[in-house]
Structures are given as structure tokens and as C-alpha cells.
Design a protein around this motif. Structure first.
Motif, PDB file in Angstrom:
ATOM      1  N   ARG A   1       0.835  -1.216   0.048  1.00 50.75           N
ATOM      2  CA  ARG A   1       0.065  -0.165   0.035  1.00 50.75           C
ATOM      3  C   ARG A   1       0.918   1.103  -0.005  1.00 50.75           C
ATOM      4  O   ARG A   1       0.300   2.451  -0.028  1.00 50.75           O
ATOM      5  CB  ARG A   1      -0.755  -0.045   1.192  1.00 50.75           C
ATOM      6  N   ARG A   2       2.183   1.123   0.120  1.00 53.51           N
ATOM      7  CA  ARG A   2       3.264   2.378   0.269  1.00 53.51           C
ATOM      8  C   ARG A   2       2.981   3.116  -1.212  1.00 53.51           C
ATOM      9  O   ARG A   2       3.151   2.355  -2.153  1.00 53.51           O
ATOM     10  CB  ARG A   2       4.465   1.929   0.583  1.00 53.51           C
ATOM     11  N   ARG A   3       2.718   4.433  -1.166  1.00 51.11           N
ATOM     12  CA  ARG A   3       2.824   4.950  -2.493  1.00 51.11           C
ATOM     13  C   ARG A   3       4.058   5.325  -3.154  1.00 51.11           C
ATOM     14  O   ARG A   3       5.100   5.504  -2.200  1.00 51.11           O
ATOM     15  CB  ARG A   3       1.813   6.318  -2.331  1.00 51.11           C
ATOM     16  N   GLY A   4       4.171   5.445  -4.440  1.00 51.28           N
ATOM     17  CA  GLY A   4       5.364   6.094  -4.833  1.00 51.28           C
ATOM     18  C   GLY A   4       6.335   4.832  -5.213  1.00 51.28           C
ATOM     19  O   GLY A   4       6.041   3.651  -4.920  1.00 51.28           O
ATOM     20  N   THR A   5       7.556   5.228  -5.526  1.00 52.87           N
ATOM     21  CA  THR A   5       8.617   4.412  -5.509  1.00 52.87           C
ATOM     22  C   THR A   5       9.651   4.594  -4.625  1.00 52.87           C
ATOM     23  O   THR A   5       9.672   5.421  -3.730  1.00 52.87           O
ATOM     24  CB  THR A   5       9.247   4.577  -7.180  1.00 52.87           C
ATOM     25  N   PHE A   6      10.611   3.585  -4.515  1.00 51.56           N
ATOM     26  CA  PHE A   6      11.752   3.860  -3.630  1.00 51.56           C
ATOM     27  C   PHE A   6      13.207   3.383  -4.322  1.00 51.56           C
ATOM     28  O   PHE A   6      13.106   2.239  -5.400  1.00 51.56           O
ATOM     29  CB  PHE A   6      11.690   2.964  -2.267  1.00 51.56           C
ATOM     30  N   ARG A   7      14.154   3.725  -3.835  1.00 51.44           N
ATOM     31  CA  ARG A   7      15.688   3.193  -4.496  1.00 51.44           C
ATOM     32  C   ARG A   7      15.961   2.091  -3.690  1.00 51.44           C
ATOM     33  O   ARG A   7      16.069   1.875  -2.382  1.00 51.44           O
ATOM     34  CB  ARG A   7      16.573   4.367  -4.247  1.00 51.44           C
ATOM     35  N   ALA A   8      16.130   0.948  -4.536  1.00 52.42           N
ATOM     36  CA  ALA A   8      16.829  -0.154  -3.798  1.00 52.42           C
ATOM     37  C   ALA A   8      18.136  -0.564  -4.235  1.00 52.42           C
ATOM     38  O   ALA A   8      18.377  -0.887  -5.473  1.00 52.42           O
ATOM     39  CB  ALA A   8      15.854  -1.539  -4.083  1.00 52.42           C
ATOM     40  N   ARG A   9      19.409  -0.413  -3.389  1.00 58.71           N
ATOM     41  CA  ARG A   9      20.654  -0.594  -3.995  1.00 58.71           C
ATOM     42  C   ARG A   9      21.249  -1.842  -3.438  1.00 58.71           C
ATOM     43  O   ARG A   9      21.016  -2.074  -2.181  1.00 58.71           O
ATOM     44  CB  ARG A   9      21.316   0.788  -3.449  1.00 58.71           C
ATOM     45  N   MET A  10      21.658  -2.554  -4.311  1.00 59.73           N
ATOM     46  CA  MET A  10      22.354  -4.006  -3.882  1.00 59.73           C
ATOM     47  C   MET A  10      23.700  -3.715  -4.383  1.00 59.73           C
ATOM     48  O   MET A  10      24.031  -3.858  -5.550  1.00 59.73           O
ATOM     49  CB  MET A  10      21.675  -5.079  -4.705  1.00 59.73           C
ATOM     50  N   THR A  11      24.634  -3.812  -3.155  1.00 58.46           N
ATOM     51  CA  THR A  11      26.069  -3.663  -3.433  1.00 58.46           C
ATOM     52  C   THR A  11      26.593  -5.213  -3.512  1.00 58.46           C
ATOM     53  O   THR A  11      26.834  -5.679  -2.433  1.00 58.46           O
ATOM     54  CB  THR A  11      26.578  -2.965  -2.472  1.00 58.46           C
ATOM     55  N   PHE A  12      26.963  -5.910  -4.664  1.00 56.23           N
ATOM     56  CA  PHE A  12      27.555  -7.066  -4.749  1.00 56.23           C
ATOM     57  C   PHE A  12      29.222  -6.713  -4.269  1.00 56.23           C
ATOM     58  O   PHE A  12      29.746  -6.301  -5.382  1.00 56.23           O
ATOM     59  CB  PHE A  12      27.303  -7.663  -5.974  1.00 56.23           C
ATOM     60  N   LEU A  13      29.672  -7.192  -3.405  1.00 52.53           N
ATOM     61  CA  LEU A  13      31.050  -6.992  -2.830  1.00 52.53           C
ATOM     62  C   LEU A  13      31.962  -7.955  -3.616  1.00 52.53           C
ATOM     63  O   LEU A  13      31.566  -8.788  -3.917  1.00 52.53           O
ATOM     64  CB  LEU A  13      31.175  -6.829  -1.257  1.00 52.53           C
ATOM     65  N   ASP A  14      33.246  -7.942  -3.497  1.00 54.38           N
ATOM     66  CA  ASP A  14      34.227  -8.876  -4.026  1.00 54.38           C
ATOM     67  C   ASP A  14      33.951  -9.920  -3.359  1.00 54.38           C
ATOM     68  O   ASP A  14      34.003 -10.311  -2.137  1.00 54.38           O
ATOM     69  CB  ASP A  14      35.806  -8.223  -3.684  1.00 54.38           C
ATOM     70  N   PRO A  15      33.955 -11.365  -4.293  1.00 53.37           N
ATOM     71  CA  PRO A  15      33.624 -12.462  -3.478  1.00 53.37           C
ATOM     72  C   PRO A  15      34.985 -12.965  -3.010  1.00 53.37           C
ATOM     73  O   PRO A  15      36.354 -12.408  -3.418  1.00 53.37           O
ATOM     74  CB  PRO A  15      33.379 -13.340  -4.713  1.00 53.37           C
ATOM     75  N   PHE A  16      35.012 -13.855  -2.114  1.00 53.88           N
ATOM     76  CA  PHE A  16      36.456 -14.525  -1.484  1.00 53.88           C
ATOM     77  C   PHE A  16      36.218 -15.748  -1.286  1.00 53.88           C
ATOM     78  O   PHE A  16      35.010 -16.493  -1.619  1.00 53.88           O
ATOM     79  CB  PHE A  16      36.746 -13.795  -0.166  1.00 53.88           C
ATOM     80  N   ASP A  17      37.575 -16.667  -1.531  1.00 55.18           N
ATOM     81  CA  ASP A  17      37.626 -18.231  -1.487  1.00 55.18           C
ATOM     82  C   ASP A  17      37.401 -18.610   0.034  1.00 55.18           C
ATOM     83  O   ASP A  17      38.338 -18.124   0.853  1.00 55.18           O
ATOM     84  CB  ASP A  17      38.793 -18.607  -1.848  1.00 55.18           C
ATOM     85  N   PRO A  18      36.363 -19.247   0.417  1.00 56.52           N
ATOM     86  CA  PRO A  18      36.378 -19.592   1.960  1.00 56.52           C
ATOM     87  C   PRO A  18      37.130 -20.990   2.290  1.00 56.52           C
ATOM     88  O   PRO A  18      37.089 -21.476   3.126  1.00 56.52           O
ATOM     89  CB  PRO A  18      34.717 -19.998   1.823  1.00 56.52           C
ATOM     90  N   ALA A  19      37.579 -21.405   0.961  1.00 53.57           N
ATOM     91  CA  ALA A  19      38.850 -22.656   1.296  1.00 53.57           C
ATOM     92  C   ALA A  19      39.490 -22.409   2.595  1.00 53.57           C
ATOM     93  O   ALA A  19      40.157 -21.529   2.958  1.00 53.57           O
ATOM     94  CB  ALA A  19      39.534 -22.928   0.280  1.00 53.57           C
ATOM     95  N   GLY A  20      39.407 -23.607   3.573  1.00 51.36           N
ATOM     96  CA  GLY A  20      40.515 -23.457   4.739  1.00 51.36           C
ATOM     97  C   GLY A  20      39.676 -22.700   5.956  1.00 51.36           C
ATOM     98  O   GLY A  20      40.060 -22.498   7.012  1.00 51.36           O
TER      99      GLY A  20
END
Length: 242
Positions: free
Chosen positions: A193-212
Motif C-alpha cells: 500500500r506504500r505509495r510511490g517508488t523507492f531506491r533499492a541498492r544492492m552492492t555485490f562486494l568482492d567475492p572471497f574463497d572460503p577454502a580453509g
């Protein structure tokens, strides 16, 4: 009006999805449909960084059920979500279109099966998203990450990468965040029911290797990167893109 538009968009997407399936081609329509639903609900997505497409687990902060629509639209990811979400009208069904893995976090007897289910998904090279806070927050504070939710990553499957993701709804964050004891259906209707639009920012950060790394180390590393990427807590309400 929004729900009527979703129904019309669904009918078109199902026809197109079926056409892709008839020729056995990979269908982009679940991802496009979910991203389109987010747009119809007022979200104007901005993706920062490059999401990996396979052999990746996204670890993201969690604000609202809208996170699922937006992340699916941006990356095609599947999700690990609490089983209660499946019962939410419309939203639960939409989640199943994108291979959501529903888990009962309080059911200790089912933990082994849930871990096996997630590892099977990772073995198929899916992109999978986990919300390691275990609940939604208010956007002002990043909650502790629950390492127990990362049991399928201990040890990490070979070749897997972990990519932290920061979700931010800017000035609309406090309006859209699902916090406290608000029933899920009430929150869904409040957002619709919220009127209008909104900004949705998704920041995909640098991936890392979880090995170990064990699951506690993975959770700590991802949380630190997401926290460093966010605005200062006191500036959330008035935050704008530079």
C-alpha cells in the motif's frame, strides 16, 4: 492495482516460460518475473558490483521480503529462507518459482536433511543466497551473523566462492523494514500500500574463497565486509546515493 498488474505479468511470464521449456532452453523468466514484481511494488533497483552467476553463496543483510524479489531479479539466485515464509500469501508461492530452500530453523531433528538439501543445490552449481542474520533488521544495525546457518559451508565445497551483498533502501529503509512482532501478512500489505517508488541498492562486494575457513570464520569475514560497505547507522534515514 498492484496485485492486478502482478497477475497480468504472471500470465505473460508463464506463457513465455513455457515456450522456453518447450524447446528445452534455459528460461530467464522466473528471474525476470520476480524482478518485475519488485518493480511493480515500487522498487527501482540499482546494482553495484558484479554478482557471480554460479558456484557462489551470497551472504546478505536482510530487511524485508522485498530482498528476495530484488536479489532474484538481479542475479537469478535461489534462496534459503525460513519455512514460515512459504505460508505468506502470494510471496511464498513466488519464492517457490525460484527454487527457494525452506528450512525450519528451530527443528533440530531436521538440520541434517536441510544441510544435505543445500549442499545438493550447491553441487548443481546454483547461486544460493543465505540471510545469516536469521531475521530481518531495521537497516540501522547489522545484526550478528549466525554461523549455524552456514553449516552447509563447513567445509566449503571445492570451487565455491562467497560473495557478501549489502542491501539498502535509502530513505525508505525504516518504512520497508520488517521488524518487531508485526505479522507477515500485515507487513506485506503495508509495503504493497506504500505509495510511490523507492531506491533499492544492492552492492555485490568482492567475492572471497572460503577454502580453509570454518563457518564461524566465513560468517565473520562476510559480516565485516557488509558492515564496512554500509552508511553510518545514524545516517540511514536520510541516506541518498552520492
Amino acid at each position: 492495482m498492484r496485485l492486478a498488474m502482478v497477475v497480468a505479468w504472471l500470465a505473460l511470464a508463464l506463457i513465455l516460460h513455457g515456450s522456453w521449456r518447450l524447446v528445452r532452453a534455459p528460461s530467464p523468466w522466473p528471474r525476470l518475473f520476480l524482478g518485475g514484481v519488485a518493480w511493480l511494488f515500487g522498487a527501482r533497483a540499482r546494482v553495484v558490483g558484479t554478482p557471480l552467476r554460479r558456484d557462489v553463496v551470497f551472504l546478505a543483510n536482510h530487511l524485508s521480503w522485498m530482498d528476495i524479489l530484488l536479489l532474484a531479479g538481479a542475479s537469478g539466485t535461489a534462496f534459503v529462507a525460513k519455512a514460515e515464509l512459504r505460508a505468506v500469501p502470494l510471496i511464498g508461492w513466488l519464492c517457490t518459482l525460484n527454487r527457494t530452500i525452506f528450512v525450519r530453523r528451530g527443528d533440530r531433528m531436521a538440520v541434517a536433511g536441510q544441510v544435505a538439501q543445500l549442499r545438493d543445490a550447491l553441487g548443481q552449481a546454483w547461486a544460493v543466497t543465505i540471510f545469516p542474520e536469521g531475521t530481518t533488521g531495521d537497516g540501522a544495525t547489522l545484526l550478528p551473523f549466525k554461523a549455524s546457518l552456514l553449516a552447509a559451508l563447513d567445509p566449503p565445497p571445492p570451487g565455491l566462492r562467497v560473495q557478501p551483498v549489502r542491501i539498502d533502501y535509502g530513505a525508505a529503509t525504516r518504512e520497508l523494514a520488517w521488524v518487531g512482532d508485526e505479522p507477515g501478512q500485515d507487513h506485506a500489505m503495508r509495503v504493497l500500500r506504500r505509495r510511490g517508488t523507492f531506491r533499492a541498492r544492492m552492492t555485490f562486494l568482492d567475492p572471497f574463497d572460503p577454502a580453509g575457513m570454518d563457518r564461524k570464520a566465513i560468517a565473520a569475514a562476510a559480516r565485516a565486509r557488509i558492515e564496512a560497505a554500509g552508511p553510518r547507522p545514524n545516517s540511514i534515514a536520510g541516506h541518498r546515493d552520492p
